[in-house]
Structures are given as structure tokens and as C-alpha cells.
Scaffold this motif. Sequence first.
Motif, PDB file in Angstrom:
ATOM      1  N   GLN A 375       0.811  -1.216   0.000  1.00 13.51           N
ATOM      2  CA  GLN A 375       0.000   0.000   0.000  1.00 13.51           C
ATOM      3  C   GLN A 375       0.846   1.269   0.000  1.00 13.51           C
ATOM      4  O   GLN A 375       0.366   2.344  -0.365  1.00 13.51           O
ATOM      5  N   GLU A 376       2.126   1.161   0.362  1.00 12.90           N
ATOM      6  CA  GLU A 376       2.995   2.331   0.338  1.00 12.90           C
ATOM      7  C   GLU A 376       3.141   2.892  -1.075  1.00 12.90           C
ATOM      8  O   GLU A 376       3.378   4.086  -1.244  1.00 12.90           O
ATOM      9  N   VAL A 377       3.040   2.027  -2.079  1.00 14.31           N
ATOM     10  CA  VAL A 377       3.150   2.492  -3.463  1.00 14.31           C
ATOM     11  C   VAL A 377       1.997   3.441  -3.786  1.00 14.31           C
ATOM     12  O   VAL A 377       2.202   4.522  -4.341  1.00 14.31           O
ATOM     13  N   ALA A 378       0.783   3.047  -3.429  1.00 11.20           N
ATOM     14  CA  ALA A 378      -0.368   3.936  -3.647  1.00 11.20           C
ATOM     15  C   ALA A 378      -0.244   5.190  -2.797  1.00 11.20           C
ATOM     16  O   ALA A 378      -0.599   6.294  -3.225  1.00 11.20           O
ATOM     17  N   ARG A 379       0.264   5.045  -1.582  1.00 13.44           N
ATOM     18  CA  ARG A 379       0.452   6.206  -0.699  1.00 13.44           C
ATOM     19  C   ARG A 379       1.431   7.201  -1.328  1.00 13.44           C
ATOM     20  O   ARG A 379       1.254   8.424  -1.229  1.00 13.44           O
ATOM     21  N   ASN A 380       2.460   6.680  -1.993  1.00 11.68           N
ATOM     22  CA  ASN A 380       3.411   7.553  -2.685  1.00 11.68           C
ATOM     23  C   ASN A 380       2.732   8.356  -3.792  1.00 11.68           C
ATOM     24  O   ASN A 380       3.066   9.527  -4.017  1.00 11.68           O
ATOM     25  N   LEU A 381       1.784   7.724  -4.493  1.00  6.18           N
ATOM     26  CA  LEU A 381       1.067   8.449  -5.548  1.00  6.18           C
ATOM     27  C   LEU A 381       0.208   9.564  -4.967  1.00  6.18           C
ATOM     28  O   LEU A 381       0.095  10.651  -5.547  1.00  6.18           O
ATOM     29  N   LEU A 382      -0.400   9.314  -3.819  1.00 11.04           N
ATOM     30  CA  LEU A 382      -1.162  10.376  -3.149  1.00 11.04           C
ATOM     31  C   LEU A 382      -0.230  11.472  -2.650  1.00 11.04           C
ATOM     32  O   LEU A 382      -0.537  12.669  -2.738  1.00 11.04           O
ATOM     33  N   THR A 383       0.917  11.068  -2.104  1.00 10.92           N
ATOM     34  CA  THR A 383       1.883  12.032  -1.572  1.00 10.92           C
ATOM     35  C   THR A 383       2.408  12.936  -2.676  1.00 10.92           C
ATOM     36  O   THR A 383       2.690  14.125  -2.445  1.00 10.92           O
ATOM     37  N   TYR A 384       2.537  12.396  -3.887  1.00  9.31           N
ATOM     38  CA  TYR A 384       2.953  13.195  -5.045  1.00  9.31           C
ATOM     39  C   TYR A 384       2.053  14.417  -5.180  1.00  9.31           C
ATOM     40  O   TYR A 384       2.525  15.547  -5.376  1.00  9.31           O
ATOM     41  N   ARG A 385       0.745  14.228  -5.053  1.00  9.69           N
ATOM     42  CA  ARG A 385      -0.186  15.356  -5.167  1.00  9.69           C
ATOM     43  C   ARG A 385      -0.131  16.250  -3.919  1.00  9.69           C
ATOM     44  O   ARG A 385      -0.255  17.475  -4.032  1.00  9.69           O
ATOM     45  N   TYR A 386       0.036  15.650  -2.753  1.00  8.56           N
ATOM     46  CA  TYR A 386       0.152  16.461  -1.538  1.00  8.56           C
ATOM     47  C   TYR A 386       1.360  17.390  -1.654  1.00  8.56           C
ATOM     48  O   TYR A 386       1.288  18.577  -1.294  1.00  8.56           O
ATOM     49  N   ASN A 387       2.458  16.874  -2.172  1.00 11.88           N
ATOM     50  CA  ASN A 387       3.666  17.690  -2.321  1.00 11.88           C
ATOM     51  C   ASN A 387       3.486  18.817  -3.333  1.00 11.88           C
ATOM     52  O   ASN A 387       4.262  19.773  -3.336  1.00 11.88           O
ATOM     53  N   HIS A 388       2.463  18.714  -4.183  1.00 16.54           N
ATOM     54  CA  HIS A 388       2.200  19.745  -5.194  1.00 16.54           C
ATOM     55  C   HIS A 388       1.054  20.677  -4.792  1.00 16.54           C
ATOM     56  O   HIS A 388       0.580  21.458  -5.621  1.00 16.54           O
ATOM     57  N   LEU A 389       0.617  20.595  -3.537  1.00 17.43           N
ATOM     58  CA  LEU A 389      -0.543  21.396  -3.125  1.00 17.43           C
ATOM     59  C   LEU A 389      -0.290  22.894  -3.287  1.00 17.43           C
ATOM     60  O   LEU A 389      -1.160  23.626  -3.768  1.00 17.43           O
ATOM     61  N   GLU A 454      -2.820  13.264   8.344  1.00 16.49           N
ATOM     62  CA  GLU A 454      -1.406  13.530   8.050  1.00 16.49           C
ATOM     63  C   GLU A 454      -1.239  14.443   6.846  1.00 16.49           C
ATOM     64  O   GLU A 454      -0.487  15.401   6.870  1.00 16.49           O
ATOM     65  N   LYS A 455      -1.973  14.149   5.759  1.00 16.74           N
ATOM     66  CA  LYS A 455      -1.782  14.890   4.510  1.00 16.74           C
ATOM     67  C   LYS A 455      -3.080  15.158   3.745  1.00 16.74           C
ATOM     68  O   LYS A 455      -3.258  16.216   3.144  1.00 16.74           O
TER      69      LYS A 455
END
Length: 768
Positions: A375-389, A454-455
Amino acid sequence: MNQDYIVPDKWSIIEEGFEKGRVKSSESLFSIGNGAMGQRANFEEQYSGPSFQGSYIAGVYYPDKTRVGWWKNGYPEHFAKVLNAPNWIGIDVFVNEEGLDLNTCQKVSGFRRELNMKEGWYQRSFIALLQNGIKIKVESTRFLSLDLDELGAINYKVELLSGAAKITFKPYVDSGITNTDANWDEKFWKILEVEAEDNQGFIISKTLKTEFHTCTFMQSELKLNDTKVSGDFQKETTEDKVIFTYTSNAKEGDVVSLMKFAGYVTDMNHNQSELISAAKAVLTKATETGFTKLLQDQKDAWAKIWEMADITIDGDIKAQQGIRFNIFQLNQTYSGKDERLNIGPKGFTGEKYGGSTYWDTEAYCIPFYMATKDQEVARNLLTYRYNHLEKAIENAEKLGFSNGAALYPMVTMNGEESHNEWEITFEEIHRNGAMVFAIYNYVRYTGDFEYIPEKGLEVMIAIAKFWHQRANFSKVKNKYVILGVTGPNEYENNVNNNWYTNYIAKWCIEYCLEMIEKVKDGHKEDYNRIIGLTRINDEELIEWREVAEEMYFPYSEEHGVFLQQDGFLDKEIIPVDKLDKMHRPINQKWSWDRILRSCYIKQADVLQGLYFFEDHFSKETLEKHFDFYEPLTVHESSLSPCVHSIQAAKLDRMDQAYEFYVRTSRLDLDDYNNEVKEGCHITSMAGTWISIVEGFGGMRIVEDQLSFHPRIPDGWQAYSFKVNFRNQIVKVEVNAGKTTFKVEGDQSVLILVKGKQIEVNPNESVTV
């Protein structure tokens, strides 16, 4: 169907026979990648016929200056695009001074190429009769290492079939390359250093504007009949190229081969001043390991991927080949190791769409990676967008939004909008909803609620602010409306009240309000931090709720369906099956004006909403809308057949579900849209996986449990797949009369099967 030359095979993509007219298509279909880089299946030797050269490095891009005829305020300055990177596969071959070129040979026979998906390698072989009368047999094997993801390897063999001859290999790396899709025919690279040392070559170059520094490297070794040929070889450097020359005299039956290790190191992962040292370290590791062991490691790495990701189909070899091709390309494109990276619609197979990130990732790709990897792989994809907020907030500010409202980009590399078609960039705002739906989808599947405080909640709030500001109150309708948009159906631009857009806006606001309360109750520290960052207050939240509760949805009493947009019934409604086939595909045969005035739908639009939010609507509602909209849909988006396949399966229309499945799984292999030469449709391939797992398998999350409603197409004897559900591997095997569930983990899993609950214990099977 436009092409039918790929040989049906369960584990390989195979082409037999050489035809110049399909070289570009095959360059796409036989592409290889390892998540960090990829390349089209260009020939190593020179080829003077039509070809589309392409090698790409993940994350390395260029902001190509926007080219439009009439500039409008708010246009992005550039279109970000993945770059055609320096070419390292090149090996020019000469036989008695005549260059090997399949475009000019007297005769080419026995041509065969194979992309072995099970083991992760690409091989090409043929017999060539040259103009000088000499006949040779060539076999080239190539792969991009999954374990050493900066390395590629080639073993290029030439067997002399007649007489005696001098065989010359000229391996090279070449930085003098351009992008096929350059707006201004610019070069995107500046070459800083060209160096040849022993049998190694290096080119240091940087991208203009973005200044990604890259070292393209190679090392070669010559063998005669498997014995290393030691001795002199020539080195040549030009301003943009390193070339080595190796020569061997051969007699009939001899095999002269060149082993080439090559690849890229970049300053994304290494110190800028130490790129050549980093490249040498990769080459040292490759040399110590050797080609044979590297290839075995490649096979082992792919075996591990397939152990989890494979879908088996018994009784339909083309369907089996199709799904494995889709799964293979998805794993070549994105490994999940690096949260700075994402999935481009063409992956490493071409340059169309710029190689950037679209809403496809959130809407289609996350379910695949979530269920077939950790599930960390999917979390990384979500984090990609969080980092671009922050960039998403900037994008909204450029269009006049305020107070921290965010509009995520339609196309991006770094979070900044970089797409310049007005009707897509500024009207297709529904992509904001996909960002929130992906968070919701991730949490309901993984149970990882912690991502929200968290994000995720910060992203949701910024998007809710956008929807609040983007909607306006209509006194005439006494409702909130959203004007001037393009929905998922891009064959309607600048319409009012696209049902899907309005519905997902309403849902985003309501889900955000629900999560605010949940975080407030259970994560006080995060709640206070987020309130401080976003500066939301009770008055603003009341206004949000009013917008959501009073949102307008166009509806036809006559047809009993939600309308795609306010003016949809003003169109002449003529089903697709009444359209002359000479007019298809309409995006290649009609003017844009004619398309916009037609009733034809590019991809699921209202039906996209009924797919995302199917638990909000009855099966009867889905059926009525499916019967109204599908006959008007031309499926000229790669993202369309998968959604329709899933919905047809839910409606127990398995013939239609299967037809759509075949279309999505073999979209590129059979080139349905006559465009595969531009690259493969990578993101829609995730939709193909969903077609089987959610469509035929009927997988859903119901009341926090896995739920299945298995169905099987006629002609299939059985199919199986695995999903990683909350760190327990659930294997599902569906036969015509029964379904078997098995858990590979350490905990029991409760599963709903057609509404009835069963318990599956670790390493035990339960058959229903």
C-alpha cells in the motif's frame, strides 16, 4: 480492428515477418522500461526507413514554450514534456564496409521479434542478404535491469552465413537528439562534456531551463565465437557523440558478438559533480555480475512481480495475452519506489501528452498499484499530489481564485499547470474531484485513515474551497450552478452544469466536511494544525454545505436520466450504430465544430459518475443511464471501454462486458484507434485490470469488507487474480460453476460473496 499481426501467445508479444509499414507501431508495442527509464523498440543498427526514435528518463523534463495563435490571460507559459534522452542503444554494423540497414538490404527473411513479458527481455532476429551478396543472421537481446535501474544491456550477435568477411561494430552514445513533438523544433539538451576512456564512453549533458544533469554512458566488449577479442579498437569523439570501432575477421559459421552495457545516471540521485564516477560504478557492477547473471536476475525480479500481479485466463489466449501486456507495461512504467515520479499516459513508449501526469493516475491507476503492490506504493502516488498542493493553489490564484483554493493541473511534471488547450486546461476542472476520490478510495481499501489527518485533509479543504468559489447561485434555477466546463467527455466544450462535474463537486464538499469532523474528534493536534494552515471557519463551512445541498443537476423527465449537461437534448440524437463507418473515428474524420455540435460521447461521463459512486444509485438507475448513453458513445478515449465493461458486467450483460474488455485489453495490440505508432495507452491499461477485478470479479469494499460478485464470460474456462487487501493476499479463482478464495497471510479475512459472508483462514481455501 486495424491490425492483426501480433502472434497470439500467453506470455510474449511476437511479430513474425518484416514489413516497413509497421515499424513505428512495433517500436511502441515492443517498448521496454524499468520505472527509472525506458525506450521504444528502435533498431540498434542504423535504419533509414520511417522510425520514431525515443529514449526517456523518468522525472527528466523540459518546459517547451507554449505555441498558440492567440494568447489568453492565464495560459501556461510552457507545456512540460518528457524528453527524448541521449541515445545509448546504437550499434552501427558493417559487413565488408557495407552498412547493415533493413531498409536497403536485398532481402530480409526470418524476421522475428519477441517481448518476453514473463522474464522482462526483448529479442529480435533475422537473416539479411546485403547488397554486396553476403548473407548474415542477426540476433539481438536487450533488457533494462529492474535491480540496477540505471543500467541497460544488449547482446548483439552476427553470424556469417556465407563466405568470409570483415565484421565491424560501431557502438555509440549520441546526444544530438530532438523531440518529435517539439513546439518550436528546439533542442532541449546542452552538451557539457564528451569523454572516452578505455572501452567506456560518457556524455554529460543538461536540459535547458530545468537543468537536469545527466550522464549517458556505455561500455562494450567484442567476442568471436564466445571468446573475447582483445586488441586494438578505435575511439572517436565529436561534439555530441562517442563512437567505438571494433573489427573482427570472420569465416562462414562464425558468430561475432558485441556486448554493450549502457544507461543513465542523473543528478536526481547523484551529486552533479560525480556523475561520471557514478556511471563507472554502475559499469563496474555490471561487469562483475556479467550479462548472463544480470539476465537471470531480471527473470527473478519479474517472477516476483508476476507472483502478485498476474491474472490468468483459461480458454482465451488473446484475452490472456492482452491482460498480461497491460500488467507488464504498467510495471515497466512505474515501480512505486520514488514519490517524485508518476505515471504518464504514454509511459516510456512515446511523447504524446508530454509524458506528464493527468487525472488518469487517481481515477484509474491507483486501484491497480494499491492491490498488486504494497500500500505504500499507492500512498506515494497520493503524496505526489500532496507535495504539489502549493502549486495547485498557485494555479488557482492565476485564474482569480483566492483564500487557499486549489486547482490541480490537468497536465503537470512539477505541480504547475503545463497544458495549453483552453477547453482542457481551464474547463476540465473535474480532475480536482479525482484527487479527493483517490484519497477516499485509498482509505476505504487500505484502512489507512491516518493519511487523512497527516496529509489528505489539507488537499480536500483546498479543493472544497475551489468548488465553493467555482459554483455560483442562479436566481432563475434557485440552485448553485457550475458554468463553462468540459466534463470527461471532451467532445463537449464550454458547457453549463456538466452532471459529472456538479456531482463530484457536491461529493467533494460533503466528504471534506465529514472528514473535518472525524479528524476534529480523533486527531486534535492534527486538526488544530490544519485549521491554522487553512484558516477555515464555521461561517465558511456553512457556505460550503449550502453549495453542496443546493447543487443543480440537469435531468430529463422524458427519458428519466440525468443529462450530461444543460443543452444535451438540444442536439440531434442519432445512435453510433447509425453512423457511417467511413466517419469513424470522428476525431480523425470530422472538424472540431462538427464534433462539438454532435451528440457523440468520447468516453464515460455521466457513466463515470455512476461508476465512482455506484453505491449512491440503484442498479435500475445504472441500467437506464447505460441504455441511454452507451449507444451514443464512440469510445475514442482509451479510458472509455473499461468503465463500460465494468458496468455491463454489473448489469449481467456479459457479452457486452467481454466485448469492451477485449477492446481495452487489446487497444494497442490491435490498434483500435489507429494511433499506436505514437505510443501505448499506459494509464488506460490500469482500467483493463479493473475490468477483470471489479468487472468480472465484482470486487468492491462493502461495510469495510472485501466483497465479490464473480461472473465469467462465455468461452472462458476459468480466471484468477490476487489482491493485497490490508497486507493479506487474497487469491480469487473463478470457474463457470464455482469460485475459490485463498488467503496467503497470517490473518483470517471476512469476505462477502454475492452478499453472503464467508471467513477465509490463512493458507486455506474456501469454495463457494
